[in-house]
Design an enzyme around this catalytic site. Structure first.
Site, PDB file in Angstrom:
ATOM      1  N   TRP A   1      30.707  32.184  43.075  1.00  0.00           N
ATOM      2  CA  TRP A   1      29.471  31.973  42.315  1.00  0.00           C
ATOM      3  C   TRP A   1      28.441  33.025  42.722  1.00  0.00           C
ATOM      4  O   TRP A   1      27.790  33.650  41.884  1.00  0.00           O
ATOM      5  CB  TRP A   1      28.939  30.566  42.606  1.00  0.00           C
ATOM      6  CG  TRP A   1      27.692  30.186  41.882  1.00  0.00           C
ATOM      7  CD1 TRP A   1      27.599  29.571  40.676  1.00  0.00           C
ATOM      8  CD2 TRP A   1      26.334  30.397  42.338  1.00  0.00           C
ATOM      9  NE1 TRP A   1      26.275  29.379  40.343  1.00  0.00           N
ATOM     10  CE2 TRP A   1      25.477  29.872  41.344  1.00  0.00           C
ATOM     11  CE3 TRP A   1      25.769  30.969  43.482  1.00  0.00           C
ATOM     12  CZ2 TRP A   1      24.089  29.899  41.456  1.00  0.00           C
ATOM     13  CZ3 TRP A   1      24.386  31.015  43.587  1.00  0.00           C
ATOM     14  CH2 TRP A   1      23.560  30.483  42.577  1.00  0.00           C
TER      15      TRP A   1
ATOM     16  N   ASN B   1      38.503  27.053  57.943  1.00  0.00           N
ATOM     17  CA  ASN B   1      37.267  27.790  57.667  1.00  0.00           C
ATOM     18  C   ASN B   1      36.654  28.402  58.929  1.00  0.00           C
ATOM     19  O   ASN B   1      35.853  29.334  58.846  1.00  0.00           O
ATOM     20  CB  ASN B   1      36.228  26.906  56.954  1.00  0.00           C
ATOM     21  CG  ASN B   1      36.561  26.578  55.516  1.00  0.00           C
ATOM     22  OD1 ASN B   1      36.172  25.536  54.995  1.00  0.00           O
ATOM     23  ND2 ASN B   1      37.287  27.468  54.836  1.00  0.00           N
TER      24      ASN B   1
ATOM     25  N   ASP C   1      34.487  23.745  46.132  1.00  0.00           N
ATOM     26  CA  ASP C   1      34.926  25.137  46.296  1.00  0.00           C
ATOM     27  C   ASP C   1      34.280  26.052  45.257  1.00  0.00           C
ATOM     28  O   ASP C   1      33.883  25.605  44.180  1.00  0.00           O
ATOM     29  CB  ASP C   1      36.463  25.177  46.182  1.00  0.00           C
ATOM     30  CG  ASP C   1      37.034  26.468  46.743  1.00  0.00           C
ATOM     31  OD1 ASP C   1      36.343  27.135  47.546  1.00  0.00           O
ATOM     32  OD2 ASP C   1      38.171  26.814  46.373  1.00  0.00           O
TER      33      ASP C   1
END
Ligand code: IPE
Ligand code: IPE
Ligand code: MG
Length: 273
Positions: free
Chosen positions: A42, A85, A37
């Site tokens: 990021w 998702n 995850d």
């Protein structure tokens, strides 16, 4: 045993030493599972698109596979895409599927050369057909490999897995194949997508959240957890070593008390002496 080459990097002396120290110090978990995850965060922190984070995460996958295989981990299970998702924006989902196809195409030959078996769990029929075909080809190509099993959890959720198991068991009950009394841990385990895989010993989650996000719900009953704030694209073998070091300090009591474990160890030692 043959050398492992998943990344293009030569293993340093320090790394060889670190791995042998880990092996001497305690047990290497037979099954490591990872919730990969933090790709989006990021990317965001770097002013990039979320997909850039997912792409950068592929190097983390390679390094983790290589380090685990070198350590002698038997099973590495990677949570790559959850049932939930699918609810993400269409553009992200299709970019992720494209990345998955590309990565499978590039990496399965490499896995095969390294005696690693590719496996997948989840509602795979929901994947785009090209992706499913790549996956099936990869699994077929690597099916006899022995060094390590990589299981990709794709379109997977723990509840999906349990629903399936319950459905199958109900059908067997209805047809008279099994009685209600036959339902126990072992029977349920055999009907899960992970029937061929031992329960995870160690679960690593990157990205800092303390939750299971519908991963291996049944299977993690006694799994040791390790959570790191590192985002997945920044994750490398050093964090695997940290996680295993932490794992080696845990006392896995499985509901018993320390003294009983000590007695068990003594009896085992006597038996093997
Ligand atoms: C994990 O990273 C990858 C998938 C779930 C496919 P995320 O995309 O969830 O990244 P964050 O959690 O938003 O940072
Ligand atoms: C878990 O990450 C699923 C994967 C890593 C594939 P998510 O980003 O989907 O989890 P939540 O939504 O933060 O719980
Ligand atoms: Mg996330």
């Amino acid at each position: 045993m043959e050398k492992i080459a998943i990344t293009n990097k030569k293993q340093t002396k320090e790394d060889i030493l670190r791995q042998s120290l880990l092996k001497e110090r305690g047990q290497i978990p037979e099954h490591v599972a990872i919730i990969m995850d933090g790709n989006g965060r990021w990317a965001k922190e770097r002013g990039k698109m979320r997909i850039q984070g997912h792409k950068a995460g592929v190097d983390s996958v390679r390094d983790s596979i290589e380090a685990c295989a070198q350590l002698g981990v038997g099973h590495l299970t990677l949570y790559a895409f959850s049932t939930e998702n699918w609810r993400r924006p269409k553009t992200e989902v299709s970019a992720l599927m494209k990345l998955l196809i590309q990565t499978l195409r590039k990496e399965t030959i490499n896995l095969n050369k390294n005696d690693i078996r590719l496996n997948a769990i989840g509602e795979l029929e929901r994947l785009p057909s090209i992706c499913l075909n790549e996956l099936k080809e990869g699994m077929e190509m690597t099916k006899d490999n022995q060094r390590m099993v990589i299981t990709l959890a794709l379109s997977y959720s723990g509840r999906w897995d349990i629903n399936n198991a319950v459905r199958e068991i109900a059908q067997k009950f209805k047809s008279g194949e099994i009685s209600a009394d036959a339902i126990n841990d072992d029977l349920i385990r055999k009907h899960l997508a992970t029937a061929e895989i031992p329960d995870p010993d160690l679960l690593i989650r990157t990205g800092g959240d303390f939750r299971i996000s519908n991963f291996l719900l049944w299977q993690c009953a006694y799994t040791e957890f390790f959570i790191t704030n590192k985002y997945w694209p920044d994750f490398r073998r050093d964090q695997i070593y940290e996680a295993i070091e932490a794992y080696q300090t845990r006392e896995r009591r499985f509901g018993m008390i320390s003294e009983q474990l000590y007695e068990q160890q003594k009896t085992q030692a006597k038996a093997t002496a």
